[in-house]
Design a protein around this motif. Sequence first.
Motif, PDB file in Angstrom:
ATOM      1  N   ARG A 146      -4.498  16.594   7.529  1.00  0.00           N
ATOM      2  CA  ARG A 146      -4.163  15.894   6.283  1.00  0.00           C
ATOM      3  C   ARG A 146      -3.861  16.896   5.155  1.00  0.00           C
ATOM      4  NH1 ARG A 146      -5.168  10.314   5.215  1.00  0.00           N
ATOM      5  NH2 ARG A 146      -5.869  10.072   7.358  1.00  0.00           N
ATOM      6  N   SER A 147      -4.631  17.990   5.121  1.00  0.00           N
ATOM      7  CA  SER A 147      -4.470  18.932   4.003  1.00  0.00           C
ATOM      8  C   SER A 147      -3.185  19.753   4.100  1.00  0.00           C
ATOM      9  CB  SER A 147      -5.671  19.880   3.934  1.00  0.00           C
ATOM     10  OG  SER A 147      -5.689  20.669   5.109  1.00  0.00           O
ATOM     11  N   SER A 148      -2.481  19.658   5.255  1.00  0.00           N
ATOM     12  CA  SER A 148      -1.229  20.412   5.384  1.00  0.00           C
ATOM     13  C   SER A 148      -0.010  19.518   5.129  1.00  0.00           C
ATOM     14  CB  SER A 148      -1.123  21.003   6.798  1.00  0.00           C
ATOM     15  OG  SER A 148      -0.858  19.976   7.738  1.00  0.00           O
ATOM     16  N   MET A 149      -0.232  18.232   4.894  1.00  0.00           N
ATOM     17  CA  MET A 149       0.906  17.291   4.875  1.00  0.00           C
ATOM     18  C   MET A 149       1.411  17.049   3.448  1.00  0.00           C
ATOM     19  SD  MET A 149      -0.539  14.816   7.886  1.00  0.00           S
ATOM     20  CE  MET A 149       0.640  13.500   7.699  1.00  0.00           C
ATOM     21  N   ALA A 150       2.536  17.696   3.132  1.00  0.00           N
ATOM     22  CA  ALA A 150       3.097  17.602   1.782  1.00  0.00           C
ATOM     23  C   ALA A 150       3.485  16.158   1.463  1.00  0.00           C
ATOM     24  CB  ALA A 150       4.325  18.505   1.685  1.00  0.00           C
ATOM     25  N   PHE A 151       3.259  15.766   0.249  1.00  0.00           N
ATOM     26  CA  PHE A 151       3.639  14.448  -0.304  1.00  0.00           C
ATOM     27  C   PHE A 151       2.883  13.273   0.326  1.00  0.00           C
ATOM     28  CE2 PHE A 151       7.646  17.055  -0.427  1.00  0.00           C
ATOM     29  CZ  PHE A 151       7.620  17.331  -1.781  1.00  0.00           C
ATOM     30  N   ALA A 152       1.856  13.554   1.175  1.00  0.00           N
ATOM     31  CA  ALA A 152       1.222  12.472   1.926  1.00  0.00           C
ATOM     32  C   ALA A 152       0.561  11.444   0.994  1.00  0.00           C
ATOM     33  CB  ALA A 152       0.201  13.060   2.898  1.00  0.00           C
ATOM     34  N   ASP A 153      -0.296  11.920   0.072  1.00  0.00           N
ATOM     35  CA  ASP A 153      -1.024  10.976  -0.794  1.00  0.00           C
ATOM     36  C   ASP A 153      -0.047  10.185  -1.655  1.00  0.00           C
ATOM     37  OD1 ASP A 153      -3.285  11.965   0.272  1.00  0.00           O
ATOM     38  OD2 ASP A 153      -3.753  13.308  -1.412  1.00  0.00           O
ATOM     39  N   GLU A 154       0.916  10.914  -2.185  1.00  0.00           N
ATOM     40  CA  GLU A 154       1.894  10.270  -3.072  1.00  0.00           C
ATOM     41  C   GLU A 154       2.664   9.162  -2.336  1.00  0.00           C
ATOM     42  OE1 GLU A 154       5.092  13.004  -4.591  1.00  0.00           O
ATOM     43  OE2 GLU A 154       6.241  11.542  -3.453  1.00  0.00           O
ATOM     44  N   LEU A 155       3.028   9.427  -1.086  1.00  0.00           N
ATOM     45  CA  LEU A 155       3.783   8.430  -0.319  1.00  0.00           C
ATOM     46  C   LEU A 155       2.948   7.171  -0.092  1.00  0.00           C
ATOM     47  CD1 LEU A 155       5.541  10.860   2.156  1.00  0.00           C
ATOM     48  CD2 LEU A 155       6.728   9.172   0.718  1.00  0.00           C
ATOM     49  N   VAL A 156       1.664   7.372   0.213  1.00  0.00           N
ATOM     50  CA  VAL A 156       0.798   6.208   0.442  1.00  0.00           C
ATOM     51  C   VAL A 156       0.580   5.453  -0.865  1.00  0.00           C
ATOM     52  CG1 VAL A 156      -1.518   5.479   1.124  1.00  0.00           C
ATOM     53  CG2 VAL A 156      -0.319   7.218   2.458  1.00  0.00           C
ATOM     54  N   GLU A 157       0.354   6.205  -1.946  1.00  0.00           N
ATOM     55  CA  GLU A 157       0.146   5.539  -3.246  1.00  0.00           C
ATOM     56  C   GLU A 157       1.356   4.697  -3.630  1.00  0.00           C
ATOM     57  OE1 GLU A 157      -0.828   8.512  -6.211  1.00  0.00           O
ATOM     58  OE2 GLU A 157      -2.606   8.991  -5.004  1.00  0.00           O
ATOM     59  N   ARG A 158       2.536   5.237  -3.387  1.00  0.00           N
ATOM     60  CA  ARG A 158       3.747   4.534  -3.826  1.00  0.00           C
ATOM     61  C   ARG A 158       4.130   3.384  -2.896  1.00  0.00           C
ATOM     62  NH1 ARG A 158       7.053   6.081  -7.469  1.00  0.00           N
ATOM     63  NH2 ARG A 158       8.975   5.496  -6.373  1.00  0.00           N
ATOM     64  N   HIS A 159       3.872   3.558  -1.589  1.00  0.00           N
ATOM     65  CA  HIS A 159       4.454   2.600  -0.644  1.00  0.00           C
ATOM     66  C   HIS A 159       3.442   1.920   0.264  1.00  0.00           C
ATOM     67  CE1 HIS A 159       8.320   3.979  -2.019  1.00  0.00           C
ATOM     68  NE2 HIS A 159       7.967   5.218  -1.760  1.00  0.00           N
ATOM     69  N   GLY A 160       2.160   2.204   0.088  1.00  0.00           N
ATOM     70  CA  GLY A 160       1.095   1.482   0.788  1.00  0.00           C
ATOM     71  C   GLY A 160       1.296   1.436   2.290  1.00  0.00           C
ATOM     72  N   GLU A 161       1.258   0.218   2.854  1.00  0.00           N
ATOM     73  CA  GLU A 161       1.221   0.081   4.311  1.00  0.00           C
ATOM     74  C   GLU A 161       2.527   0.421   5.014  1.00  0.00           C
ATOM     75  OE1 GLU A 161      -0.380  -3.715   5.215  1.00  0.00           O
ATOM     76  OE2 GLU A 161      -2.400  -3.096   4.596  1.00  0.00           O
ATOM     77  N   ARG A 162       3.566   0.607   4.260  1.00  0.00           N
ATOM     78  CA  ARG A 162       4.813   1.040   4.912  1.00  0.00           C
ATOM     79  C   ARG A 162       4.644   2.443   5.493  1.00  0.00           C
ATOM     80  NH1 ARG A 162       9.397  -1.873   4.206  1.00  0.00           N
ATOM     81  NH2 ARG A 162       9.494  -3.288   2.444  1.00  0.00           N
TER      82      ARG A 162
END
Length: 320
Positions: A150-166
């Motif tokens: 998880r700590s190596s995955m760029a933009f991961a948190d932002e993508l989940v925050e913006r697009h949720g279950e997609r």
Amino acid sequence: MIRTHDEVELDTVVRSKEVLTDGVVSLLLVRADGESMPAWTPGAHIDIELADGIVRQYSLCGEPDDLSSWRIAILREPESRGGSRFIHDELSAGDRVRVKGPRNHFVLETSCQSILFIAGGIGITPIRTMVEEASRVGLDWNLVYGGRSRSSMAFADELVERHGERVRLLPHDEAGLLPLAELLSDVVPDRLVYCCGPEALISAVEDGVRHWPAGTLRMERFSPRQEEIGEQTSFEIEIGSTGQIVTVDEDTSALDALREAGFDIDVSCTEGVCGTCETGVLSGIPLHLDSVLTDDEREANDTMFPCVSRAKSERLTLNL
Ligand SMILES: Cc1cc2nc3c(=O)[nH]c(=O)nc-3n(C[C@H](O)[C@H](O)[C@H](O)COP(=O)(O)OP(=O)(O)OC[C@H]3O[C@@H](n4cnc5c(N)ncnc54)[C@H](O)[C@@H]3O)c2cc1C
């Protein structure tokens, strides 16, 4: 298929450099002359000229509407010959860099019903901008995004925050390999699959969509595909506009033979991965050895990358 390039060469300045995740930094580039950056579309990449004349490609991963800067994100490659190492260790805010582009060989098609995006590691960079565009135009889409941890995955948190279950995040150390069999076993009508990531992932997705309609998979490789080349033979190139014949020997690339004959062909990676030297084919059958074209595009035989590709037929007529 000939892709259009509206490329420019620019002097830029690194406005900021930021650590995004473990092993990934992001750069904001602005024009040295203070003007706006050229427009680009999701999936586009640029060439960046680094120390000792090294040129590397990086996908634009900022907002296409914001032309005050271009954003790129760079993974440190442990075996680096200099590109990513230089950016991580040497390049700082305020430094000048020469860039070329934008160039887009990974165009987002929005006329389909739905898109499954599959990203592995730093392959998220072009896909990040594509999912925003897919949302903007109201497409039904999902993203499955894998990475080492998880700590190596760029933009991961932002993508989940913006697009949720997609967005489904599947770090390898928590979830193992991406469940491609589950994702690709059922053919969904009018769905496209977009994939960017390491070679092993792209090859597995290529295998996984073999029972889908031709043209389903759109992918971008960041490094050359490993291919058995076999013995190279000589062939002829006919210049479409003049009828001039250029002979390509067994041990010369088509690009070098054309350059020796005086043709000024734009080139960057010389490994068949960046797409800069794309040249139209008017007749004859190329031996495609690039890492840009999909299987369908290869079969169309209307374009080639002379830095690596050769000919199956004795002669190729090129649109030069
Ligand atoms: C269209 C496109 C978009 C890209 N977008 C991004 C992006 O957004 N972010 C990103 O981080 N990267 C991206 N890349 C990859 C990037 O351009 C560089 O390839 C990457 O940063 C590694 O460069 P390097 O010089 O550090 O490593 P390299 O020295 O190029 O090493 C890369 C790999 O090649 C191997 N290698 C070493 N020597 C040789 C040799 N002599 N011949 C062949 N292979 C060798 C190494 O073992 C290593 O595994 C993209 C590439 C393309 C084509």
